[in-house]
Write a protein that holds these residues in place. Structure first.
Motif, PDB file in Angstrom:
ATOM      1  N   ARG A  84      42.359  33.397  41.488  1.00 37.92           N
ATOM      2  CA  ARG A  84      42.101  34.732  40.932  1.00 37.92           C
ATOM      3  C   ARG A  84      42.493  35.793  41.948  1.00 37.92           C
ATOM      4  NH1 ARG A  84      39.392  36.476  36.519  1.00 37.92           N
ATOM      5  NH2 ARG A  84      38.354  34.465  36.159  1.00 37.92           N
ATOM      6  N   CYS A  85      43.276  36.768  41.483  1.00 36.12           N
ATOM      7  CA  CYS A  85      43.715  37.858  42.356  1.00 36.12           C
ATOM      8  C   CYS A  85      42.513  38.656  42.841  1.00 36.12           C
ATOM      9  CB  CYS A  85      44.691  38.762  41.603  1.00 36.12           C
ATOM     10  SG  CYS A  85      45.245  40.194  42.570  1.00 36.12           S
ATOM     11  N   GLY A  86      42.544  39.020  44.105  1.00 35.31           N
ATOM     12  CA  GLY A  86      41.439  39.754  44.700  1.00 35.31           C
ATOM     13  C   GLY A  86      41.484  41.249  44.481  1.00 35.31           C
ATOM     14  N   TYR A  87      42.423  41.743  43.662  1.00 32.36           N
ATOM     15  CA  TYR A  87      42.536  43.185  43.425  1.00 32.36           C
ATOM     16  C   TYR A  87      41.953  43.554  42.057  1.00 32.36           C
ATOM     17  CZ  TYR A  87      44.814  47.774  44.131  1.00 32.36           C
ATOM     18  OH  TYR A  87      45.084  49.113  44.320  1.00 32.36           O
ATOM     19  N   HIS A  88      42.505  43.000  40.981  1.00 33.60           N
ATOM     20  CA  HIS A  88      42.013  43.325  39.643  1.00 33.60           C
ATOM     21  C   HIS A  88      41.578  42.091  38.859  1.00 33.60           C
ATOM     22  CE1 HIS A  88      44.608  46.785  40.704  1.00 33.60           C
ATOM     23  NE2 HIS A  88      43.642  47.493  40.130  1.00 33.60           N
ATOM     24  N   GLY A  89      41.555  40.932  39.512  1.00 28.30           N
ATOM     25  CA  GLY A  89      40.944  39.761  38.906  1.00 28.30           C
ATOM     26  C   GLY A  89      41.796  38.949  37.965  1.00 28.30           C
ATOM     27  N   LEU A  90      43.120  39.151  37.920  1.00 30.88           N
ATOM     28  CA  LEU A  90      43.957  38.311  37.072  1.00 30.88           C
ATOM     29  C   LEU A  90      43.850  36.854  37.544  1.00 30.88           C
ATOM     30  CD1 LEU A  90      45.163  41.254  36.694  1.00 30.88           C
ATOM     31  CD2 LEU A  90      47.311  40.071  36.117  1.00 30.88           C
ATOM     32  N   LEU A  91      43.714  35.934  36.585  1.00 30.47           N
ATOM     33  CA  LEU A  91      43.548  34.527  36.906  1.00 30.47           C
ATOM     34  C   LEU A  91      44.843  33.773  36.597  1.00 30.47           C
ATOM     35  CD1 LEU A  91      41.685  32.190  37.801  1.00 30.47           C
ATOM     36  CD2 LEU A  91      40.975  31.980  35.397  1.00 30.47           C
ATOM     37  N   PHE A  92      45.409  33.100  37.602  1.00 30.45           N
ATOM     38  CA  PHE A  92      46.665  32.368  37.470  1.00 30.45           C
ATOM     39  C   PHE A  92      46.387  30.867  37.475  1.00 30.45           C
ATOM     40  CE2 PHE A  92      47.769  36.455  39.137  1.00 30.45           C
ATOM     41  CZ  PHE A  92      49.066  36.739  38.723  1.00 30.45           C
ATOM     42  N   ASN A  93      47.033  30.146  36.560  1.00 27.80           N
ATOM     43  CA  ASN A  93      46.889  28.690  36.583  1.00 27.80           C
ATOM     44  C   ASN A  93      47.967  28.071  37.466  1.00 27.80           C
ATOM     45  OD1 ASN A  93      49.274  28.599  35.082  1.00 27.80           O
ATOM     46  ND2 ASN A  93      48.284  27.968  33.179  1.00 27.80           N
ATOM     47  N   GLY A  94      48.001  26.745  37.551  1.00 27.04           N
ATOM     48  CA  GLY A  94      48.937  26.061  38.435  1.00 27.04           C
ATOM     49  C   GLY A  94      50.384  26.198  38.037  1.00 27.04           C
ATOM     50  N   ASP A  95      50.645  26.625  36.802  1.00 23.66           N
ATOM     51  CA  ASP A  95      52.022  26.856  36.349  1.00 23.66           C
ATOM     52  C   ASP A  95      52.504  28.262  36.658  1.00 23.66           C
ATOM     53  OD1 ASP A  95      52.407  24.300  35.316  1.00 23.66           O
ATOM     54  OD2 ASP A  95      51.482  24.828  33.404  1.00 23.66           O
ATOM     55  N   GLY A  96      51.625  29.083  37.230  1.00 26.59           N
ATOM     56  CA  GLY A  96      51.991  30.457  37.561  1.00 26.59           C
ATOM     57  C   GLY A  96      51.738  31.448  36.447  1.00 26.59           C
ATOM     58  N   LYS A  97      51.119  31.001  35.348  1.00 25.15           N
ATOM     59  CA  LYS A  97      50.863  31.890  34.211  1.00 25.15           C
ATOM     60  C   LYS A  97      49.483  32.530  34.327  1.00 25.15           C
ATOM     61  CE  LYS A  97      53.704  29.108  31.061  1.00 25.15           C
ATOM     62  NZ  LYS A  97      53.694  28.277  29.825  1.00 25.15           N
ATOM     63  N   VAL A  98      49.421  33.807  33.947  1.00 22.87           N
ATOM     64  CA  VAL A  98      48.126  34.485  33.898  1.00 22.87           C
ATOM     65  C   VAL A  98      47.397  34.001  32.645  1.00 22.87           C
ATOM     66  CG1 VAL A  98      46.945  36.701  33.691  1.00 22.87           C
ATOM     67  CG2 VAL A  98      48.992  36.501  35.124  1.00 22.87           C
ATOM     68  N   ILE A  99      46.196  33.481  32.828  1.00 25.39           N
ATOM     69  CA  ILE A  99      45.423  32.971  31.696  1.00 25.39           C
ATOM     70  C   ILE A  99      44.214  33.844  31.390  1.00 25.39           C
ATOM     71  CG2 ILE A  99      46.183  30.589  31.975  1.00 25.39           C
ATOM     72  CD1 ILE A  99      43.597  30.000  33.477  1.00 25.39           C
TER      73      ILE A  99
END
Length: 361
Positions: free
Chosen positions: A89-104
């Protein structure tokens, strides 16, 4: 001063493109060592490899993942974020990325844009090492399996390891490891020994495809400090050094037996063994990571002996780091001056020719 303002419907500012080097400055279509398995814990690991910022992390299912180290929203490094069961999870606005690089997941926003993703790297965990594929094309799939290193799974050996960062090109470390004649001058307190014996040791250099093997025997030697501390030698010893260079790493098997007790070229020789894995991965054109492990075969006081072997190995590599970084600084100061070669440079020069041929492939 003019301040640019952007509405939610306008395009976001485009970051300035970097003029740094690229992966094409190095051999491609091959596996490199990205990390030791032990490095991936409860935090994402950021590491620049072949001029590309990468974040490595392990998900709750134990899988290892690697993405480009940026959030696609505002480019904060994902390595500055936090791990969750299914991603980072990005520490700025909380976008969550899975192992494929996609934001989920985007907090506060139900729809996730299809272009909300970052580059994924192919990685494989094997023999307690994390390997990463760098292809000639960014999204290419591996054409082979990573190299195996069975020593890490051999019950006859105990091992530990660490990572060094060098402010010097990785091929200078190749040169150092392929030429162990320097031990008698640089490592007097650990694995050194008589400098004259090191410089005059019988040496055999062979090449098999993209691998170079250097074998050196030093018979009737005095045990150096590390050997004496780790093994109960009673007197003089017969030493061996077997170095195998691969473009991604080196395997170095050194050790000794009691003088005259058995051949030092026997595949199942006894005595004291040190088996080193040396992963050399470029960070940039002028810096690199040195990911290493050292395995040994203690027969008694295993924990204490392995601590001595590990501590003295780390001290040895500290000494090498000082020499190599000073060497590179002086190479830049005397830019344009040519080096000369001597007899101990045969293996290193062959390795350099292999790297150059792979870069041009």
């Amino acid at each position: 001063m003019t301040v640019q303002q952007f509405s939610p419907t306008e395009a976001s500012p485009t970051p300035t493109k970097s003029t740094a080097g690229t992966r094409h400055n190095f051999p491609l279509d091959m596996w490199y060592v990205a990390a030791l398995s032990s490095e991936l814990t409860d935090k994402p690991l950021g590491r620049t490899l072949l001029n590309e910022p990468v974040v490595l992390f392990r998900t709750a299912d134990g899988a290892v993942n690697a993405l480009e180290d940026r959030c696609c929203h505002r480019f904060l490094p994902l390595s500055a974020g936090t791990l969750e069961d299914n991603g980072v999870r990005c520490g700025y606005h909380g976008l969550l990325f899975n192992g494929d690089g996609k934001v989920i997941e985007i907090p506060g926003q139900e729809k996730v844009p299809s272009r909300a993703k970052v580059q994924r790297y192919v990685v494989k965990e094997q023999d307690a090492l994390i390997w990463i594929w760098f292809g000639n094309e960014v999204n290419s799939e591996p054409t082979c399996e990573p190299p195996h290193y069975p020593v890490h799974n051999n019950p006859a050996y105990h091992y530990s390891g660490d990572v060094f960062h060098y402010n010097a090109p990785y091929q200078l470390v190749h040169d150092n490891l392929l030429d162990l004649s320097h031990l008698g001058y640089v490592h007097l307190k650990t694995i050194g020994g008589n400098a004259s014996i090191h410089m005059n040791a019988q040496m055999d250099v062979t090449q098999d495809g993209n691998s170079v093997k250097v074998v050196r025997h030093m018979l009737n030697s005095t045990p150096p400090p590390t050997y004496s501390a780790a093994y109960p030698f009673s007197g003089k010893i017969d030493r061996w050094q077997e170095i195998v260079f691969h473009p991604s790493h080196l395997e170095i098997w050194t050790g000794a037996v009691e003088q005259g007790s058995e051949p030092v070229d026997s595949p199942d020789r006894g005595g004291f063994h040190m088996r080193g894995f040396h992963g050399l991965t470029p960070e940039t054109d002028e810096s690199c990571f040195y990911l290493w492990t050292m395995a040994s075969n203690p027969t008694q006081n295993v924990e204490d002996t392995m601590k001595k072997v590990f501590d003295q190995t780390a001290f040895t590599f500290d000494e090498d780091k000082v020499v190599i970084e000073a060497q590179y600084e002086n190479m830049k100061r005397f830019n344009g001056k040519k080096m000369i070669d001597i007899h101990v440079d045969v293996g290193a020069n062959r390795a350099r020719r292999i790297i150059e041929s792979l870069k041009q492939a």
